[in-house]
Motif scaffolding. Sequence first.
Motif, PDB file in Angstrom:
ATOM      1  N   PRO A 228     -18.101 -16.468  52.930  1.00 47.97           N
ATOM      2  CA  PRO A 228     -18.910 -16.170  54.239  1.00 47.97           C
ATOM      3  C   PRO A 228     -20.611 -16.317  54.121  1.00 47.97           C
ATOM      4  CG  PRO A 228     -17.514 -14.317  53.080  1.00 47.97           C
ATOM      5  CD  PRO A 228     -17.588 -15.554  52.172  1.00 47.97           C
TER       6      PRO A 228
ATOM      7  N   ARG B 126     -21.290 -12.492  55.576  1.00 54.15           N
ATOM      8  CA  ARG B 126     -21.913 -13.496  56.618  1.00 54.15           C
ATOM      9  C   ARG B 126     -22.746 -12.965  57.389  1.00 54.15           C
ATOM     10  NH1 ARG B 126     -21.709 -15.405  61.792  1.00 54.15           N
ATOM     11  NH2 ARG B 126     -21.302 -17.422  62.107  1.00 54.15           N
TER      12      ARG B 126
ATOM     13  N   ASP C 115     -21.232 -19.670  55.365  1.00 59.08           N
ATOM     14  CA  ASP C 115     -21.070 -19.568  56.792  1.00 59.08           C
ATOM     15  C   ASP C 115     -22.246 -18.891  57.633  1.00 59.08           C
ATOM     16  OD1 ASP C 115     -18.417 -20.606  56.734  1.00 59.08           O
ATOM     17  OD2 ASP C 115     -17.455 -18.533  56.797  1.00 59.08           O
TER      18      ASP C 115
END
Length: 348
Positions: free
Chosen positions: A25, A97, A28
């Motif tokens: 995450p 994220r 990302d």
Amino acid sequence: MLVEVRPVARLRSKTPVDVAAALGPVLDGLAADEVDLSRVRIVCDWLQYKNNFRNVVDVRALCSAPLTGFGPPGRCEQVDGIEVAVDLRRAPEADLRVLTAEALRLSTSDTPDGVPLEDWCAGSESCIWDFNGLYWRALDRWEKATGRAYEQALPGGESDARNLTGVREIISALLDNCDRLVERRALPDELYVLELGVGNGNQAKVWLDEFRRLDRERGGDYYRRLHYLMGDYSAHVLERARENIKEHQERCSTLVMDARNPTETLAFLRSKAFLIYISNTYDNLPTDEIVRIGGHLYRVEVRAYLAPAAANTLAEELGVPADDLPDMVHRLAQLGPELLARSAPDRF
């Protein structure tokens, strides 16, 4: 990109840390931004205190030269890159994220998140240390207001200072030295042992109990020479320590002292102390940090701030604009000792 995982021991523990689950995450969130990934350093850590003042994800600029004074991250003549710090302890419960994207946004924003209480500065210069001192001076009032003893704020609710194996090793070595001095007829009448940051006296009691027991087993008769000095910044803490070591009170004295300048109180111990014992003290002393990253040295700068929700709550309770809070906070920190001297305990 460089990824550093610091809690390596936890990778093979009974409940191993899932670094891969955290990194996905975070990557990302970084990939969705225009940040130069080749200049990103990700540091995965495990913070001892689950409840702490750090965010689960923090973004820190690596600045080679600030424009003026100690400018905030991102306000430098040259930014060498960024460091993304992730607390693996709290990571499983967070949307990493989203937090990474938000941390990146705030790192380049002109509007700080929350209400800053100071400019960016070296750690030892932060106003947080004024409040640390105020906390210890007014510990009895804090405990009365919260209904909790200060030890309950420690991880696990207690200190790790009462390690019997370590205490016995130290005392055995000390008694061995005493035996050698007796052989040379050089042992003084008083054996001064100093403990800095005595806290509630639990550690002192363990030490004194073990010293008396081992001394009796060895037949050295050194306990009668012992003079155990308990030093602490908080007079309230010392009162509790005295209660804890009642059975050894003839062998003990207490000293209110500042560990940052011990000679101010302890000058009389010069060349007399047989042992100086310190535990859980250094984390309550002002410190500066220097880190080496990519072969370059950086000074870590910090800034105390109130989170948005906390700032809004305080401003509402006090009936003032949130922008007035920094000035009020600094006045409280500076006037703390005076307020303690003239305020009733139940109204602090």
